[in-house]
Enzyme design. Structure first.
Site, PDB file in Angstrom:
ATOM      1  N   ARG A   1       0.657  -1.176   0.276  1.00 40.91           N
ATOM      2  CA  ARG A   1       0.273   0.584   0.262  1.00 40.91           C
ATOM      3  C   ARG A   1       0.112   1.042   0.329  1.00 40.91           C
ATOM      4  O   ARG A   1       1.946   1.011   0.399  1.00 40.91           O
ATOM      5  CB  ARG A   1      -1.090  -0.557   1.201  1.00 40.91           C
ATOM      6  CG  ARG A   1      -2.352  -1.245   0.806  1.00 40.91           C
ATOM      7  CD  ARG A   1      -3.285  -0.875   0.300  1.00 40.91           C
ATOM      8  NE  ARG A   1      -3.885  -1.384   0.437  1.00 40.91           N
ATOM      9  CZ  ARG A   1      -4.193  -2.169  -0.707  1.00 40.91           C
ATOM     10  NH1 ARG A   1      -3.524  -2.864  -1.304  1.00 40.91           N
ATOM     11  NH2 ARG A   1      -5.868  -3.144  -0.285  1.00 40.91           N
TER      12      ARG A   1
ATOM     13  N   HIS B   1      -1.006   0.384  -9.575  1.00 47.18           N
ATOM     14  CA  HIS B   1      -1.580  -0.904  -8.960  1.00 47.18           C
ATOM     15  C   HIS B   1      -2.293  -1.851  -8.976  1.00 47.18           C
ATOM     16  O   HIS B   1      -3.022  -1.932  -9.305  1.00 47.18           O
ATOM     17  CB  HIS B   1      -2.150   0.251  -7.894  1.00 47.18           C
ATOM     18  CG  HIS B   1      -3.061  -0.756  -6.818  1.00 47.18           C
ATOM     19  ND1 HIS B   1      -3.643  -0.139  -5.588  1.00 47.18           N
ATOM     20  CD2 HIS B   1      -3.452  -1.734  -6.915  1.00 47.18           C
ATOM     21  CE1 HIS B   1      -3.765  -1.005  -4.479  1.00 47.18           C
ATOM     22  NE2 HIS B   1      -4.214  -2.322  -5.191  1.00 47.18           N
TER      23      HIS B   1
HETATM   24  P1  NAP Z   1      -1.333 -10.676   5.381  1.00 47.98           P
HETATM   25  O1  NAP Z   1      -1.500 -11.970   5.259  1.00 47.98           O
HETATM   26  O2  NAP Z   1      -2.299 -10.611   6.379  1.00 47.98           O
HETATM   27  O3  NAP Z   1       0.178 -11.239   5.240  1.00 47.98           O
HETATM   28  C1  NAP Z   1       0.346 -10.057   6.276  1.00 47.98           C
HETATM   29  C2  NAP Z   1       2.159 -10.113   6.450  1.00 47.98           C
HETATM   30  O4  NAP Z   1       2.804  -9.226   7.264  1.00 47.98           O
HETATM   31  C3  NAP Z   1       2.306 -11.234   7.772  1.00 47.98           C
HETATM   32  O5  NAP Z   1       3.143 -12.449   7.350  1.00 47.98           O
HETATM   33  C4  NAP Z   1       2.181 -10.503   9.150  1.00 47.98           C
HETATM   34  O6  NAP Z   1       3.091 -11.890   9.920  1.00 47.98           O
HETATM   35  C5  NAP Z   1       3.057  -9.468   8.531  1.00 47.98           C
HETATM   36  N1  NAP Z   1       2.666  -8.437   9.816  1.00 47.98           N
HETATM   37  C6  NAP Z   1       2.165  -8.250   9.807  1.00 47.98           C
HETATM   38  N2  NAP Z   1       2.335  -6.657  10.797  1.00 47.98           N
HETATM   39  C7  NAP Z   1       2.973  -6.965  11.065  1.00 47.98           C
HETATM   40  C8  NAP Z   1       4.438  -5.973  11.811  1.00 47.98           C
HETATM   41  N3  NAP Z   1       4.460  -5.038  11.973  1.00 47.98           N
HETATM   42  N4  NAP Z   1       5.898  -6.119  11.434  1.00 47.98           N
HETATM   43  C9  NAP Z   1       6.344  -7.731  11.172  1.00 47.98           C
HETATM   44  N5  NAP Z   1       5.391  -8.177  10.123  1.00 47.98           N
HETATM   45  C10 NAP Z   1       4.174  -8.348   9.678  1.00 47.98           C
HETATM   46  O7  NAP Z   1      -1.974  -9.594   3.749  1.00 47.98           O
HETATM   47  P2  NAP Z   1      -2.303 -10.300   2.410  1.00 47.98           P
HETATM   48  O8  NAP Z   1      -2.624 -10.904   1.244  1.00 47.98           O
HETATM   49  O9  NAP Z   1      -0.349 -11.099   2.191  1.00 47.98           O
HETATM   50  O10 NAP Z   1      -1.320  -9.015   1.765  1.00 47.98           O
HETATM   51  C11 NAP Z   1       0.004  -8.394   1.907  1.00 47.98           C
HETATM   52  C12 NAP Z   1      -0.018  -6.396   1.499  1.00 47.98           C
HETATM   53  O11 NAP Z   1      -0.255  -6.663  -0.378  1.00 47.98           O
HETATM   54  C13 NAP Z   1      -1.294  -5.643   2.038  1.00 47.98           C
HETATM   55  O12 NAP Z   1      -0.885  -4.609   2.418  1.00 47.98           O
HETATM   56  C14 NAP Z   1      -2.333  -5.765   0.844  1.00 47.98           C
HETATM   57  O13 NAP Z   1      -2.525  -5.584   0.720  1.00 47.98           O
HETATM   58  C15 NAP Z   1      -1.172  -5.695  -0.394  1.00 47.98           C
HETATM   59  N6  NAP Z   1      -1.781  -6.248  -1.604  1.00 47.98           N
HETATM   60  C16 NAP Z   1      -1.364  -5.491  -2.644  1.00 47.98           C
HETATM   61  C17 NAP Z   1      -1.655  -6.244  -3.766  1.00 47.98           C
HETATM   62  C18 NAP Z   1      -1.734  -5.008  -4.866  1.00 47.98           C
HETATM   63  O14 NAP Z   1      -1.712  -5.722  -6.739  1.00 47.98           O
HETATM   64  N7  NAP Z   1      -0.742  -4.406  -5.130  1.00 47.98           N
HETATM   65  C19 NAP Z   1      -2.774  -6.612  -3.747  1.00 47.98           C
HETATM   66  C20 NAP Z   1      -3.241  -7.576  -2.696  1.00 47.98           C
HETATM   67  C21 NAP Z   1      -2.543  -7.584  -1.994  1.00 47.98           C
HETATM   68  P3  NAP Z   1       2.209 -12.863  10.368  1.00 47.98           P
HETATM   69  O15 NAP Z   1       2.284 -13.491   9.832  1.00 47.98           O
HETATM   70  O16 NAP Z   1       2.701 -13.107  11.494  1.00 47.98           O
HETATM   71  O17 NAP Z   1       1.420 -12.314  10.778  1.00 47.98           O
HETATM   72  C1  GLV Z   2      -5.071  -5.206  -3.900  1.00 44.06           C
HETATM   73  O1  GLV Z   2      -4.793  -3.730  -3.787  1.00 44.06           O
HETATM   74  C2  GLV Z   2      -5.990  -6.079  -3.333  1.00 44.06           C
HETATM   75  O2  GLV Z   2      -5.682  -5.294  -1.904  1.00 44.06           O
HETATM   76  O3  GLV Z   2      -5.996  -7.450  -3.011  1.00 44.06           O
END
Ligand code: NAP
Ligand code: GLV
Length: 308
Positions: free
Chosen positions: A223, A271
């Site tokens: 983000r 994005h």
């Molecule tokens: P997720 O499954 O919730 O994973 C988040 C990870 O971050 C987990 O491993 C968590 O640790 C870790 N984390 C959270 N807070 C932390 C902290 N304070 N210190 C250290 N580690 C921390 O999220 P996701 O689905 O993988 O998504 C990741 C990001 O990608 C999000 O911001 C989402 O919005 C973004 N995203 C972007 C796109 C795009 O098109 N650009 C698409 C999809 C997602 P734990 O595992 O230990 O809880």
């Molecule tokens: C895109 O940014 C998503 O969170 O899937």
């Protein structure tokens, strides 16, 4: 018959959603966001504050993306309801592809070659190979875990930083804030896949960049929330960062006059890191609704206590 109210993509996208749900969930009624006041289920990316809370019949909210920050920023969002993050298999696959592309783009000097091509300049230069570039993934969740596997397959040594241990084969793990300095000190290519929480606000800023080896590279596909863009540009100018790929900004779209667009060591993408098709996302929602209707628990769910 259960009703799903859809805002994601606006009215222009509604006919397409409707067709996909007719294909995969013929027993489900779909309505556009502005055409109804209540529903059993909602599929939204950025609902107007207060709208979800005003739907007394709602049983579950589906985020149109994996990140649900634009839903939970509404102080009135109905936090007693399950909020499902959009994570069909293809979401992590696409993120892995994006991160792999961005990592290779960075180590092979993709931005530099594009600028040379624009100028008609034949310029060759040395570049590192994946095994020489230590990747550090911030976040080993749905997206980070898949990205770690794909980067390892390309030959990058991979470490991850998260809050709890994951036990991912071949990935060196750094857990919690105390481990952050050591994680950064061994990272040549930093990749942010953290959720947008209070703890991660503006984490990608000058104090963190100073802890990376000089000339490190950066990818942010999480983000715009996570980065101070001025600090990224300053670190690129000073050489503390040698190159970066950013997919996310605040605000979006990135304004046309923002200097990020033309920085010679920065690649901007709009994005697009991971956007599964509407057909894929409709199938995922239909599967989750079937779980709910069968008395089960859908997922993965947003956890209001953790904040992600
Ligand atoms: P997720 O499954 O919730 O994973 C988040 C990870 O971050 C987990 O491993 C968590 O640790 C870790 N984390 C959270 N807070 C932390 C902290 N304070 N210190 C250290 N580690 C921390 O999220 P996701 O689905 O993988 O998504 C990741 C990001 O990608 C999000 O911001 C989402 O919005 C973004 N995203 C972007 C796109 C795009 O098109 N650009 C698409 C999809 C997602 P734990 O595992 O230990 O809880
Ligand atoms: C895109 O940014 C998503 O969170 O899937």
């Amino acid at each position: 018959m259960a009703t799903l109210i859809i805002k994601s993509g606006g009215r222009a996208a509604f006919a397409e959603w409707q067709q996909h749900f007719a294909d995969c969930a013929p027993g489900l009624r779909t309505v556009f966001w502005d055409d109804a006041q209540d529903a059993d289920y909602a599929l939204v990316w950025d609902p107007e504050p207060g709208r979800l809370a005003a739907m007394p019949g709602l049983r579950c909210v589906f985020g149109a993306g994996a990140g649900v920050d634009l839903i939970v920023r509404d102080p009135d969002w109905p936090r007693h309801l399950p909020l499902v993050r959009m994570t069909p298999t293809g979401a992590a696959q696409r993120m892995g592809e994006y991160v792999a592309w961005a990592a290779l783009h960075l180590i092979r000097g993709g931005r530099r070659m594009a600028l040379s091509q624009n100028d008609g300049r034949w310029e060759d230069f040395d570049h590192p190979s994946a095994p020489d570039v230590r990747v550090g993934l911030m976040g080993l969740g749905v997206m980070g875990t898949r990205a770690a596997g794909m980067l390892r397959a390309l030959g990058f040594p991979v470490a991850g930083w998260s809050r709890a241990p994951k036990g991912i084969e071949g990935v060196q793990e750094f857990i919690g804030p105390d481990a952050l300095p050591a994680f950064l000190a061994r990272t040549d290519l930093l990749i942010c896949l953290l959720p947008a929480t209070q703890a991660t606000r503006h984490i990608l800023a000058a104090p963190l960049f100073a802890q990376l080896p000089r000339g490190a590279m950066l990818i942010n596909a999480a983000r715009g929330w996570h980065q101070k863009l001025d600090d990224v540009l300053a670190a690129l100018d000073s050489g503390q960062l040698s190159a970066a790929v950013l997919d996310v900004f605040e605000p979006e779209p990135l304004p046309p006059d923002n200097p990020a667009w033309s920085h010679p060591r920065l690649t901007v993408t709009p994005h697009v890191a991971s956007l599964p098709s509407r057909a894929e996302r409709a199938r995922f929602v239909a599967e989750q609704i079937a779980v709910l209707e069968g008395g089960g628990v859908p997922g993965p769910l947003y956890d209001a206590v953790r904040g992600y």
